[in-house]
Design an enzyme around this catalytic site. Sequence first.
Site, PDB file in Angstrom:
ATOM      1  N   VAL A 290      -8.130   9.031   8.638  1.00 27.39           N
ATOM      2  CA  VAL A 290      -9.528   9.432   8.537  1.00 27.39           C
ATOM      3  C   VAL A 290     -10.411   8.385   9.225  1.00 27.39           C
ATOM      4  O   VAL A 290     -10.251   7.178   9.002  1.00 27.39           O
ATOM      5  CB  VAL A 290      -9.950   9.591   7.064  1.00 27.39           C
TER       6      VAL A 290
ATOM      7  N   LYS B 174       0.710   4.136  -2.817  1.00 27.72           N
ATOM      8  CA  LYS B 174       0.319   5.503  -2.481  1.00 27.72           C
ATOM      9  C   LYS B 174       1.454   6.496  -2.680  1.00 27.72           C
ATOM     10  O   LYS B 174       1.211   7.665  -3.020  1.00 27.72           O
ATOM     11  CB  LYS B 174      -0.211   5.551  -1.049  1.00 27.72           C
TER      12      LYS B 174
ATOM     13  N   TYR C  56       0.842  -1.202   0.000  1.00 29.25           N
ATOM     14  CA  TYR C  56       0.000   0.000   0.000  1.00 29.25           C
ATOM     15  C   TYR C  56       0.875   1.250   0.000  1.00 29.25           C
ATOM     16  O   TYR C  56       0.595   2.219  -0.716  1.00 29.25           O
ATOM     17  CB  TYR C  56      -0.915  -0.021   1.219  1.00 29.25           C
TER      18      TYR C  56
END
Length: 264
Positions: free
Chosen positions: A204, A175, A171
Amino acid sequence: MHPGDLFLNSPQLSIHPSLKNRTVFVTGGGSGIGAAIVAAFAAQGARVAFIDIAEGASAALAAQITEAGHAAPWWRACDVRDIDALQRAMADAATELGDFAVLVNNVASDDRHTLESVTPDYYDNRMAINERPALFAIQSVVPGMKRLGFGSVVNLGSTGWQTKGSGYPCYAIAKSSVNGLTRGLAVELGKDRIRINTVSPGWVMTERQVKLWLDDEGEKALHRNQCLPDKLMPEDIARMVLFLASDDAKMCTAQEFTVDAGWT
Protein backbone atom coordinates in the site's frame (compact mmCIF):
# COMPACT_ATOMS: atom_id res chain seq x y z
CA MET A 1 -2.69 14.81 0.86
CA HIS A 2 -3.83 13.29 4.15
CA PRO A 3 -4.96 9.63 3.97
CA GLY A 4 -8.47 10.71 4.92
CA ASP A 5 -8.94 13.20 2.07
CA LEU A 6 -10.39 10.83 -0.52
CA PHE A 7 -13.04 9.48 1.82
CA LEU A 8 -14.07 12.81 3.25
CA ASN A 9 -14.37 14.51 -0.13
CA SER A 10 -15.17 11.80 -2.69
CA PRO A 11 -18.77 11.15 -3.88
CA GLN A 12 -17.74 7.73 -5.21
CA LEU A 13 -17.71 5.92 -1.88
CA SER A 14 -20.37 3.24 -1.42
CA ILE A 15 -22.78 3.91 1.43
CA HIS A 16 -23.44 1.17 3.99
CA PRO A 17 -26.62 2.21 5.83
CA SER A 18 -25.94 -0.22 8.68
CA LEU A 19 -22.77 1.71 9.59
CA LYS A 20 -24.59 4.95 10.38
CA ASN A 21 -24.26 5.64 14.12
CA ARG A 22 -22.39 2.36 14.59
CA THR A 23 -19.65 2.52 17.21
CA VAL A 24 -16.18 1.75 15.88
CA PHE A 25 -12.74 1.50 17.49
CA VAL A 26 -9.55 1.58 15.37
CA THR A 27 -6.04 0.97 16.65
CA GLY A 28 -3.26 2.89 14.92
CA GLY A 29 -5.84 5.20 13.38
CA GLY A 30 -3.90 8.44 13.15
CA SER A 31 -1.94 7.92 9.94
CA GLY A 32 -1.49 5.68 6.91
CA ILE A 33 -4.03 2.92 6.37
CA GLY A 34 -5.52 3.53 9.80
CA ALA A 35 -6.31 7.16 9.04
CA ALA A 36 -8.07 6.16 5.83
CA ILE A 37 -10.13 3.65 7.81
CA VAL A 38 -11.08 6.22 10.45
CA ALA A 39 -12.05 8.76 7.79
CA ALA A 40 -14.05 6.16 5.89
CA PHE A 41 -16.12 5.25 8.93
CA ALA A 42 -16.64 8.93 9.77
CA ALA A 43 -17.93 9.55 6.25
CA GLN A 44 -20.43 6.71 6.80
CA GLY A 45 -21.82 8.50 9.86
CA ALA A 46 -20.30 6.06 12.33
CA ARG A 47 -19.22 7.07 15.82
CA VAL A 48 -15.48 6.51 15.67
CA ALA A 49 -12.78 6.25 18.31
CA PHE A 50 -9.12 5.63 17.61
CA ILE A 51 -5.74 5.56 19.28
CA ASP A 52 -2.31 6.23 17.82
CA ILE A 53 1.16 7.02 19.11
CA ALA A 54 1.44 9.92 16.61
CA GLU A 55 -0.30 12.75 18.43
CA GLY A 56 0.19 15.43 15.77
CA ALA A 57 -1.13 13.33 12.92
CA SER A 58 -4.07 12.20 15.04
CA ALA A 59 -5.06 15.75 15.94
CA ALA A 60 -4.82 16.79 12.28
CA LEU A 61 -7.04 13.89 11.21
CA ALA A 62 -9.65 14.67 13.87
CA ALA A 63 -9.71 18.31 12.77
CA GLN A 64 -10.04 17.33 9.12
CA ILE A 65 -13.00 15.05 9.88
CA THR A 66 -14.75 17.78 11.84
CA GLU A 67 -14.10 20.39 9.16
CA ALA A 68 -15.67 18.06 6.60
CA GLY A 69 -18.91 18.18 8.60
CA HIS A 70 -18.71 14.78 10.29
CA ALA A 71 -18.91 13.97 13.97
CA ALA A 72 -15.63 14.56 15.77
CA PRO A 73 -13.87 11.26 16.49
CA TRP A 74 -12.82 10.33 20.01
CA TRP A 75 -9.07 9.83 20.08
CA ARG A 76 -6.15 9.49 22.44
CA ALA A 77 -2.38 9.29 22.04
CA CYS A 78 -1.47 5.77 23.15
CA ASP A 79 1.49 3.41 22.90
CA VAL A 80 -0.04 -0.03 22.34
CA ARG A 81 2.97 -1.70 23.94
CA ASP A 82 1.32 -0.63 27.19
CA ILE A 83 -1.68 -2.96 27.30
CA ASP A 84 -3.08 -1.30 30.42
CA ALA A 85 -3.07 2.06 28.63
CA LEU A 86 -4.67 0.49 25.55
CA GLN A 87 -7.47 -1.11 27.53
CA ARG A 88 -8.05 2.03 29.60
CA ALA A 89 -8.39 4.05 26.42
CA MET A 90 -10.88 1.56 25.02
CA ALA A 91 -12.90 1.58 28.23
CA ASP A 92 -12.94 5.37 28.37
CA ALA A 93 -14.01 5.59 24.73
CA ALA A 94 -16.81 3.07 25.32
CA THR A 95 -18.02 5.08 28.31
CA GLU A 96 -18.39 8.10 26.05
CA LEU A 97 -19.63 6.47 22.83
CA GLY A 98 -21.23 3.23 24.00
CA ASP A 99 -20.26 -0.41 23.48
CA PHE A 100 -18.26 -0.93 20.31
CA ALA A 101 -19.90 -2.89 17.51
CA VAL A 102 -16.74 -2.81 15.37
CA LEU A 103 -13.08 -3.24 16.21
CA VAL A 104 -10.36 -2.73 13.60
CA ASN A 105 -6.98 -4.06 14.72
CA ASN A 106 -4.79 -2.01 12.40
CA VAL A 107 -1.77 -0.89 14.42
CA ALA A 108 1.57 -2.17 13.08
CA SER A 109 5.17 -1.19 12.37
CA ASP A 110 7.20 -2.90 9.65
CA ASP A 111 10.66 -1.73 10.69
CA ARG A 112 13.33 -3.49 8.63
CA HIS A 113 15.83 -5.78 10.34
CA THR A 114 18.06 -8.77 9.70
CA LEU A 115 17.98 -12.18 11.32
CA GLU A 116 21.45 -11.61 12.76
CA SER A 117 20.50 -8.32 14.41
CA VAL A 118 17.47 -9.61 16.34
CA THR A 119 17.84 -9.70 20.12
CA PRO A 120 15.28 -11.01 22.61
CA ASP A 121 14.41 -7.44 23.59
CA TYR A 122 13.96 -6.35 19.96
CA TYR A 123 11.81 -9.41 19.25
CA ASP A 124 9.61 -8.73 22.26
CA ASN A 125 9.26 -5.09 21.20
CA ARG A 126 8.15 -6.07 17.70
CA MET A 127 5.57 -8.51 19.05
CA ALA A 128 4.39 -5.87 21.52
CA ILE A 129 3.46 -3.64 18.59
CA ASN A 130 2.55 -6.03 15.80
CA GLU A 131 0.96 -9.01 17.55
CA ARG A 132 -0.02 -8.64 21.21
CA PRO A 133 -2.37 -5.60 21.05
CA ALA A 134 -4.86 -7.33 18.77
CA LEU A 135 -5.76 -10.04 21.24
CA PHE A 136 -6.12 -7.65 24.16
CA ALA A 137 -8.17 -5.20 22.10
CA ILE A 138 -10.53 -8.06 21.23
CA GLN A 139 -10.66 -9.03 24.88
CA SER A 140 -11.74 -5.47 25.68
CA VAL A 141 -14.59 -5.18 23.16
CA VAL A 142 -16.14 -8.64 23.33
CA PRO A 143 -18.22 -8.05 26.50
CA GLY A 144 -19.80 -4.98 24.89
CA MET A 145 -20.43 -6.83 21.63
CA LYS A 146 -22.16 -9.56 23.61
CA ARG A 147 -24.40 -6.94 25.20
CA LEU A 148 -25.21 -5.58 21.73
CA GLY A 149 -25.92 -9.05 20.41
CA PHE A 150 -23.52 -8.73 17.47
CA GLY A 151 -20.14 -7.39 16.43
CA SER A 152 -17.41 -7.36 13.80
CA VAL A 153 -13.67 -7.65 14.40
CA VAL A 154 -11.40 -6.88 11.46
CA ASN A 155 -7.75 -7.82 11.87
CA LEU A 156 -5.22 -6.31 9.49
CA GLY A 157 -2.83 -8.94 8.17
CA SER A 158 -0.29 -8.72 5.36
CA THR A 159 0.67 -10.43 2.12
CA GLY A 160 4.35 -9.69 2.77
CA TRP A 161 5.05 -12.99 4.52
CA GLN A 162 2.93 -14.87 1.98
CA THR A 163 5.07 -13.60 -0.91
CA LYS A 164 8.21 -14.42 1.10
CA GLY A 165 9.16 -10.79 1.57
CA SER A 166 12.57 -10.30 3.17
CA GLY A 167 14.07 -7.82 5.60
CA TYR A 168 11.53 -8.15 8.41
CA PRO A 169 11.44 -11.68 9.92
CA CYS A 170 9.85 -10.49 13.19
CA TYR A 171 7.16 -8.58 11.30
CA ALA A 172 6.51 -11.66 9.16
CA ILE A 173 6.07 -13.80 12.28
CA ALA A 174 3.66 -11.32 13.81
CA LYS A 175 1.59 -10.83 10.67
CA SER A 176 1.39 -14.53 9.87
CA SER A 177 -0.13 -15.03 13.33
CA VAL A 178 -3.08 -12.77 12.45
CA ASN A 179 -4.75 -15.52 10.46
CA GLY A 180 -4.36 -17.86 13.43
CA LEU A 181 -5.97 -15.30 15.73
CA THR A 182 -8.89 -14.89 13.34
CA ARG A 183 -9.44 -18.60 12.80
CA GLY A 184 -8.82 -19.48 16.43
CA LEU A 185 -11.51 -17.17 17.80
CA ALA A 186 -14.17 -17.53 15.11
CA VAL A 187 -16.13 -20.36 16.72
CA GLU A 188 -16.03 -18.92 20.23
CA LEU A 189 -17.10 -15.44 19.09
CA GLY A 190 -19.58 -16.68 16.52
CA LYS A 191 -21.86 -18.08 19.20
CA ASP A 192 -22.67 -14.48 20.07
CA ARG A 193 -22.95 -13.35 16.43
CA ILE A 194 -19.55 -11.70 16.62
CA ARG A 195 -17.76 -12.01 13.30
CA ILE A 196 -13.98 -11.95 12.92
CA ASN A 197 -12.06 -11.65 9.66
CA THR A 198 -8.64 -10.74 8.33
CA VAL A 199 -7.94 -8.13 5.66
CA SER A 200 -4.49 -8.65 4.14
CA PRO A 201 -3.17 -5.69 2.16
CA GLY A 202 -0.55 -5.86 -0.53
CA TRP A 203 2.00 -3.08 -0.94
CA VAL A 204 0.00 0.00 0.00
CA MET A 205 1.36 3.40 -1.01
CA THR A 206 1.24 5.13 2.35
CA GLU A 207 3.39 8.21 2.83
CA ARG A 208 5.86 6.13 4.82
CA GLN A 209 6.15 3.41 2.18
CA VAL A 210 6.66 5.89 -0.63
CA LYS A 211 9.28 7.82 1.33
CA LEU A 212 11.28 4.82 2.53
CA TRP A 213 10.87 2.02 0.04
CA LEU A 214 9.39 3.03 -3.33
CA ASP A 215 12.42 3.34 -5.61
CA ASP A 216 13.00 2.31 -9.22
CA GLU A 217 13.25 -1.34 -8.24
CA GLY A 218 10.02 -1.05 -6.31
CA GLU A 219 8.24 0.41 -9.31
CA LYS A 220 9.47 -2.51 -11.40
CA ALA A 221 8.26 -4.97 -8.78
CA LEU A 222 4.78 -3.41 -8.83
CA HIS A 223 4.64 -3.62 -12.61
CA ARG A 224 5.92 -7.20 -12.60
CA ASN A 225 3.78 -8.64 -9.81
CA GLN A 226 0.45 -6.81 -9.71
CA CYS A 227 -2.25 -7.84 -12.15
CA LEU A 228 -3.73 -4.35 -12.02
CA PRO A 229 -1.64 -1.36 -13.13
CA ASP A 230 -2.74 1.11 -10.47
CA LYS A 231 -0.97 1.60 -7.17
CA LEU A 232 -2.73 0.27 -4.08
CA MET A 233 -3.83 3.12 -1.81
CA PRO A 234 -4.96 3.25 1.84
CA GLU A 235 -8.57 3.92 0.82
CA ASP A 236 -8.61 0.63 -1.13
CA ILE A 237 -8.02 -1.24 2.12
CA ALA A 238 -10.57 0.88 3.97
CA ARG A 239 -13.27 -0.07 1.47
CA MET A 240 -12.88 -3.75 2.32
CA VAL A 241 -12.88 -2.97 6.03
CA LEU A 242 -16.14 -1.04 5.66
CA PHE A 243 -17.77 -4.00 3.93
CA LEU A 244 -16.71 -6.45 6.63
CA ALA A 245 -17.89 -4.11 9.38
CA SER A 246 -21.29 -3.67 7.77
CA ASP A 247 -24.35 -5.89 7.84
CA ASP A 248 -23.69 -6.62 4.15
CA ALA A 249 -21.07 -9.10 5.42
CA LYS A 250 -23.26 -10.61 8.14
CA MET A 251 -22.41 -14.20 7.13
CA CYS A 252 -18.67 -13.64 6.62
CA THR A 253 -16.41 -14.86 9.40
CA ALA A 254 -13.14 -16.77 9.90
CA GLN A 255 -11.95 -15.63 6.46
CA GLU A 256 -9.01 -13.77 4.95
CA PHE A 257 -9.81 -11.09 2.38
CA THR A 258 -6.81 -10.09 0.28
CA VAL A 259 -6.56 -6.62 -1.30
CA ASP A 260 -3.32 -6.56 -3.27
CA ALA A 261 -4.15 -5.82 -6.94
CA GLY A 262 -3.57 -9.49 -7.73
CA TRP A 263 0.02 -9.76 -6.44
CA THR A 264 -0.46 -13.04 -4.56
